[in-house]
Design an enzyme around this catalytic site. Sequence first.
Site, short mmCIF file in Angstrom:
data_model
loop_
_atom_site.label_atom_id
_atom_site.label_comp_id
_atom_site.label_asym_id
_atom_site.label_seq_id
_atom_site.Cartn_x
_atom_site.Cartn_y
_atom_site.Cartn_z
N TRP A 67 36.00 45.66 40.89
CA TRP A 67 37.36 45.37 41.02
C TRP A 67 37.50 44.14 41.06
O TRP A 67 36.94 43.23 41.97
CB TRP A 67 37.80 46.14 42.41
CG TRP A 67 39.15 45.71 42.70
CD1 TRP A 67 39.56 44.58 43.54
CD2 TRP A 67 40.57 46.19 42.18
NE1 TRP A 67 41.04 44.45 43.35
CE2 TRP A 67 41.48 45.78 42.37
CE3 TRP A 67 40.47 47.37 40.99
CZ2 TRP A 67 42.60 45.60 42.11
CZ3 TRP A 67 41.95 47.62 40.65
CH2 TRP A 67 43.22 46.93 41.20
N ALA B 141 54.47 56.67 33.88
CA ALA B 141 53.60 56.25 32.91
C ALA B 141 53.19 54.66 33.00
O ALA B 141 53.95 54.07 33.57
CB ALA B 141 54.32 56.29 31.48
N MET C 41 34.79 52.22 47.69
CA MET C 41 35.24 50.90 47.72
C MET C 41 34.53 49.94 48.72
O MET C 41 35.39 49.49 49.83
CB MET C 41 36.91 50.83 47.90
CG MET C 41 37.54 51.80 47.10
SD MET C 41 39.25 51.93 47.18
CE MET C 41 39.39 53.32 48.78
N THR C 42 33.41 49.51 48.30
CA THR C 42 32.60 48.56 49.16
C THR C 42 32.93 47.06 49.08
O THR C 42 32.26 46.20 48.67
CB THR C 42 31.19 49.02 48.96
OG1 THR C 42 31.11 49.07 47.46
CG2 THR C 42 30.85 50.19 49.46
N TYR C 43 34.14 46.70 49.46
CA TYR C 43 34.50 45.41 49.41
C TYR C 43 35.59 45.04 50.25
O TYR C 43 36.21 46.26 51.01
CB TYR C 43 35.18 45.03 48.01
CG TYR C 43 35.81 46.00 47.10
CD1 TYR C 43 37.07 46.16 47.49
CD2 TYR C 43 35.13 46.60 46.08
CE1 TYR C 43 37.78 47.13 46.72
CE2 TYR C 43 35.87 47.46 45.31
CZ TYR C 43 37.05 47.74 45.69
OH TYR C 43 37.83 48.70 45.01
N GLU C 44 36.40 43.91 50.56
CA GLU C 44 37.41 43.82 51.53
C GLU C 44 37.11 43.67 52.90
O GLU C 44 37.80 43.94 53.89
CB GLU C 44 38.70 44.55 51.08
CG GLU C 44 39.25 44.12 49.94
CD GLU C 44 40.21 43.01 49.93
OE1 GLU C 44 41.40 43.01 50.46
OE2 GLU C 44 39.61 42.06 49.54
N GLU D 207 45.31 56.22 49.13
CA GLU D 207 44.79 55.46 50.25
C GLU D 207 45.87 55.66 51.37
O GLU D 207 46.84 56.05 51.27
CB GLU D 207 44.62 53.96 50.02
CG GLU D 207 43.55 53.85 48.95
CD GLU D 207 43.28 52.30 48.67
OE1 GLU D 207 43.46 51.69 49.43
OE2 GLU D 207 42.83 51.90 47.55
#
Length: 424
Positions: free
Chosen positions: A403, A146, A278-281, A215
């Site tokens: 994010w 939880a 997840m278009t970053y990093e 992931e």
Amino acid sequence: MDIHVVRPGDTLYSIAQQYGVSMARLLEDNDPPDPARLSVGQTLVVRYPKQVYRVRSGDTLSSIARAHSLTVRQMWQRNPGLGGGSTIYPGQELVLSYRQTPLGKLAAGGYAKPDIDPGLLRSTLPCISDLAPFTYGFTPQGELIALNDTDLLSTAKSVGVRPWLHLSTLTAAGTFSNQLSHAVFTDLQAQNRLIAALVETVRRKGYQGVDVDFEFILPEDANRYPEFIANLRESLAPLGIPVMVALVPKTSADQKGDFYQGHNYPLLGAAADYVFLMTYEWGYTYGPPMAVAPLNQVTRVVDYALSEIPKEKIWMGMPNYGYDWKVPYQKDTMARSISNQQAIALAQKHYAAIRFDAAAQSPWFRYVDGDGQEHEVWFEDARSVRAKLELAHGRGLYGVSYWNLMRPFPQNWTVLTTLYEIED
């Protein structure tokens, strides 16, 4: 709406005079870290009020909104100084509309942890449609772990924002476990137990969607993952609850690497109601200095996704952070994660001129700290935000999601809510 890039000699007063707006309006829409000390290359968003209202005694925010056929959420979006609250006072000037005509509609989501600053959360929620408290976990036996999400849920619901239950394989150590995902993929009892717990939690807490983020999936589980998503979707369908799955930023079906091989875009896209790219990093903690989400690379991922998944299913990721690297870069050093506001403050403190990379559509600068160490900083500003939003809208995507929401970024919300009508 205009985006002004600060030039040598500019002041907040001179910029306000140039565009014919008040300094108070510039401050409210941008909240610069130090208004008296602008950095060359810094951006300021300029909005032009079309209709304003001066508060009278006895007015409430809801009564003003009703009288002008607006929602309270729209009033919050057009008046960020309200901070998502309802306190107003006689003589206060509120913007009812701007000259800018919205370019279209976008859904806008974001992720927040339970310890987010309540004031920051309250001021941000009016600008988004969906919120995912981060994060629920689970055991190898399929028992749901939880999350203390009570305050996030109640605040989101009070503003009319849809809450999504976020489920991930993130461990207490802060890493994603492919053994955890493998366990529920291969043990049908554990999988059924997990799905049943998700259905019960969604029903009990009033979640309106489930967002799955597994992931580093093992290559041999690439087909099992979509099967799990399909089973979850089938179980939630009677409740009318959609399922979204996060996708790593691939540019081709056969992209190599442990990060990429377990995510099959066409299978996951077919199994889920929505996908989150997840278009970053690209620029990250352990890598060399570069833009976190360079537009040219983001575009490649979006275009590949569109070749496999219907556009109306796709949410595009937006980063709300930057990095500060020591240079020259060495592999054994870590970049420091900073907010976009902190980046501006650093540039101001060290009198650094901010540059803008045309290909990446991202701002960056260098500075030297008190120990003589040189640094390179990449972050997001009004220009980079506008470029990414234009990509998402131009490609007809369902929406964007941030994010994350844990750090303030006032310019972003000004740009987003001025250029686009946020989906209800």
